[in-house]
Design a protein around this motif. Structure first.
Motif, PDB file in Angstrom:
ATOM      1  N   UNK A 180       1.047  -1.489  -0.447  1.00  0.00           N
ATOM      2  CA  UNK A 180      -0.280  -0.094  -0.154  1.00  0.00           C
ATOM      3  C   UNK A 180       0.820   0.850   0.537  1.00  0.00           C
ATOM      4  N   UNK A 181       1.835   0.640   0.746  1.00  0.00           N
ATOM      5  CA  UNK A 181       2.805   2.252   0.076  1.00  0.00           C
ATOM      6  C   UNK A 181       3.752   3.105  -0.467  1.00  0.00           C
ATOM      7  N   UNK A 182       4.037   1.331  -1.160  1.00  0.00           N
ATOM      8  CA  UNK A 182       4.466   1.039  -2.372  1.00  0.00           C
ATOM      9  C   UNK A 182       3.985   2.582  -3.198  1.00  0.00           C
ATOM     10  N   UNK A 183       2.622   1.543  -3.614  1.00  0.00           N
ATOM     11  CA  UNK A 183       0.873   2.790  -4.540  1.00  0.00           C
ATOM     12  C   UNK A 183       1.086   3.738  -4.473  1.00  0.00           C
ATOM     13  N   UNK A 184       1.047   4.149  -3.016  1.00  0.00           N
ATOM     14  CA  UNK A 184       0.814   5.342  -2.443  1.00  0.00           C
ATOM     15  C   UNK A 184       1.882   6.585  -3.038  1.00  0.00           C
ATOM     16  N   UNK A 185       2.902   6.321  -2.894  1.00  0.00           N
ATOM     17  CA  UNK A 185       4.425   5.937  -3.614  1.00  0.00           C
ATOM     18  C   UNK A 185       4.320   6.519  -5.146  1.00  0.00           C
ATOM     19  N   UNK A 186       3.656   5.830  -5.412  1.00  0.00           N
ATOM     20  CA  UNK A 186       3.760   5.619  -7.302  1.00  0.00           C
ATOM     21  C   UNK A 186       2.674   6.433  -7.460  1.00  0.00           C
ATOM     22  N   UNK A 187       1.844   7.109  -6.457  1.00  0.00           N
ATOM     23  CA  UNK A 187       0.415   8.099  -7.490  1.00  0.00           C
ATOM     24  C   UNK A 187       0.854   8.858  -7.286  1.00  0.00           C
ATOM     25  N   UNK A 188       1.952   9.542  -6.503  1.00  0.00           N
ATOM     26  CA  UNK A 188       2.645  10.406  -5.892  1.00  0.00           C
ATOM     27  C   UNK A 188       3.595  10.977  -6.846  1.00  0.00           C
ATOM     28  N   UNK A 189       3.965  10.332  -6.873  1.00  0.00           N
ATOM     29  CA  UNK A 189       4.908  10.221  -8.262  1.00  0.00           C
ATOM     30  C   UNK A 189       4.701  10.887  -9.778  1.00  0.00           C
ATOM     31  N   UNK A 190       3.486  10.463 -10.304  1.00  0.00           N
ATOM     32  CA  UNK A 190       2.663   9.879 -11.222  1.00  0.00           C
ATOM     33  C   UNK A 190       1.869  11.732 -11.031  1.00  0.00           C
ATOM     34  N   UNK A 191       1.631  12.378  -9.492  1.00  0.00           N
ATOM     35  CA  UNK A 191       0.456  14.030  -9.860  1.00  0.00           C
ATOM     36  C   UNK A 191       2.261  13.993  -9.609  1.00  0.00           C
ATOM     37  N   UNK A 192       3.314  14.293  -9.288  1.00  0.00           N
ATOM     38  CA  UNK A 192       4.037  15.657  -9.099  1.00  0.00           C
ATOM     39  C   UNK A 192       4.837  15.517 -10.699  1.00  0.00           C
ATOM     40  N   UNK A 193       4.732  13.968 -11.696  1.00  0.00           N
ATOM     41  CA  UNK A 193       5.204  14.226 -12.940  1.00  0.00           C
ATOM     42  C   UNK A 193       4.283  15.036 -13.370  1.00  0.00           C
ATOM     43  N   UNK A 194       2.880  14.780 -13.839  1.00  0.00           N
ATOM     44  CA  UNK A 194       1.595  15.416 -14.177  1.00  0.00           C
ATOM     45  C   UNK A 194       1.960  16.464 -14.262  1.00  0.00           C
ATOM     46  N   UNK A 195       1.708  17.281 -12.891  1.00  0.00           N
ATOM     47  CA  UNK A 195       2.285  18.865 -12.371  1.00  0.00           C
ATOM     48  C   UNK A 195       3.093  19.324 -13.005  1.00  0.00           C
ATOM     49  N   UNK A 196       4.648  18.691 -13.761  1.00  0.00           N
ATOM     50  CA  UNK A 196       5.464  19.258 -13.654  1.00  0.00           C
ATOM     51  C   UNK A 196       5.291  18.948 -15.593  1.00  0.00           C
ATOM     52  N   UNK A 197       4.967  18.270 -15.923  1.00  0.00           N
ATOM     53  CA  UNK A 197       4.471  18.891 -17.749  1.00  0.00           C
ATOM     54  C   UNK A 197       3.693  19.358 -17.650  1.00  0.00           C
ATOM     55  N   UNK A 198       2.408  19.969 -16.914  1.00  0.00           N
ATOM     56  CA  UNK A 198       1.666  20.710 -17.456  1.00  0.00           C
ATOM     57  C   UNK A 198       2.944  22.327 -16.738  1.00  0.00           C
ATOM     58  N   UNK A 199       3.267  22.180 -15.922  1.00  0.00           N
ATOM     59  CA  UNK A 199       3.850  23.862 -15.789  1.00  0.00           C
ATOM     60  C   UNK A 199       5.088  23.880 -16.997  1.00  0.00           C
ATOM     61  N   UNK A 200       5.438  23.200 -17.436  1.00  0.00           N
ATOM     62  CA  UNK A 200       6.492  22.761 -18.521  1.00  0.00           C
ATOM     63  C   UNK A 200       6.281  23.204 -19.602  1.00  0.00           C
ATOM     64  N   UNK A 201       4.841  23.044 -20.382  1.00  0.00           N
ATOM     65  CA  UNK A 201       3.243  23.424 -21.653  1.00  0.00           C
ATOM     66  C   UNK A 201       3.298  25.006 -21.113  1.00  0.00           C
ATOM     67  N   UNK A 202       3.200  25.385 -19.773  1.00  0.00           N
ATOM     68  CA  UNK A 202       2.400  26.361 -19.946  1.00  0.00           C
ATOM     69  C   UNK A 202       3.745  27.138 -19.903  1.00  0.00           C
ATOM     70  N   UNK A 203       5.170  27.091 -18.801  1.00  0.00           N
ATOM     71  CA  UNK A 203       6.589  27.925 -19.664  1.00  0.00           C
ATOM     72  C   UNK A 203       6.987  28.045 -21.146  1.00  0.00           C
ATOM     73  N   UNK A 204       6.459  27.183 -21.729  1.00  0.00           N
ATOM     74  CA  UNK A 204       6.485  27.517 -22.976  1.00  0.00           C
ATOM     75  C   UNK A 204       5.854  27.573 -23.952  1.00  0.00           C
ATOM     76  N   UNK A 205       4.778  28.182 -23.254  1.00  0.00           N
ATOM     77  CA  UNK A 205       4.045  29.113 -24.117  1.00  0.00           C
ATOM     78  C   UNK A 205       4.084  30.362 -23.816  1.00  0.00           C
TER      79      UNK A 205
END
Length: 266
Positions: A180-205
């Motif tokens: 369960x801890x590993x699954x929560x950490x995986x979801x947290x990393x996915x959320x952080x990566x998604x946030x970084x991707x959205x931020x990079x798109x906005x910075x590029x714009x």
């Protein structure tokens, strides 16, 4: 003569009272009376209320028709995915045919208890651990069907079966906690990566917008300076665009004379 008659009447009255006391029975509202006459069951079951039997000939046996709550002792077994568990449950049943409950089975409560334990062990062996933990409603229905099938012939109706608790070994609990801890950490990393991707798109714009409008970069620089100076810091870091440095460098090269005292030609 009179005394003998009175004595006979008194004796008859006493015998009548004794007979009535031996013959009188009271069946409660939640009971049904099954009458055995010389060992044979009579078809007229005694309903709640006052009733009479023939002493030394009839035997009235009362059967409780209320719902019985019977806990099933914890059963240990191995699931289909090879995990050792202990499962306990509770079964709710009632008698619907008092005659069958007395005649067709020796002790209907003991029979239901043994059938419930056997069915619970069978359910454990046929199920996965995930089903025992998260899909109990389906298992309860299967367990109820397994118990109710033979119980109907005994005059018993199973109303409901509930699995109360599933006990796991300590090693399995620790493994599930790590999973369960590993699954929560995986979801947290996915959320952080998604946030970084959205931020990079906005910075590029934003970078593309500033490239199309060079004055926007200067305005952004002034806003940054104002935000930093508002905090009353003793040190102010002022970023300078690289293009400005290249411009100053080209201007300096144009004004520095060569070895002959002449400026470099264009």
């Amino acid at each position: 003569m009179l005394q003998e008659l009175l004595g006979a009447i008194a004796a008859a009255g006493s015998a009548g009272v004794i007979y009535l006391a031996m013959a009188a029975r009271v069946v409660k509202q939640y009971e049904r009376g099954v009458l055995f006459r010389l060992g044979r069951v009579t078809r007229d079951a005694r309903t709640p209320g006052f009733t009479l039997i023939i002493p030394f000939v009839d035997r009235l046996q009362k059967v409780n028709m209320q719902i019985v709550t019977m806990p099933i002792p914890a059963q240990e077994g191995i699931t289909r995915d090879n995990v050792t568990v202990r499962v306990d449950a509770v079964v709710y049943f009632r008698v619907i045919d008092a005659e069958s409950a007395l005649v067709k089975v020796e002790d209907y409560k003991f029979a239901v208890s043994q059938m419930a334990q056997t069915s619970l062990r069978s359910i454990i062996g046929k199920s996965d651990l995930d089903d025992l933990l998260s899909n109990r409603e389906k298992l309860n229905q299967g367990l109820e069907l397994m118990i109710d099938s033979p119980a109907v012939g005994w005059g018993i109706q199973v109303d409901r079966v509930e699995i109360k608790d599933v006990s796991l070994p300590d090693t399995m609990k620790r493994s599930m906690a790590r999973q369960a801890e590993a699954d929560r950490e995986r979801r947290a990393r996915i959320i952080n990566a998604d946030a970084e991707l959205q931020a990079s798109k906005k910075l590029a714009e934003a970078a593309q917008q500033m490239a199309d409008t060079p004055a926007a970069l200067q305005l952004r620089l002034l806003q940054t300076v104002m935000a930093v100076s508002a905090e009353k810091n003793s040190t102010l870091v002022l970023p300078i665009p690289v293009e400005l440095l290249h411009f100053l460098e080209r201007g300096n090269q144009q004004h520095v004379p060569n070895g002959d005292g002449e400026r470099p030609s264009d």
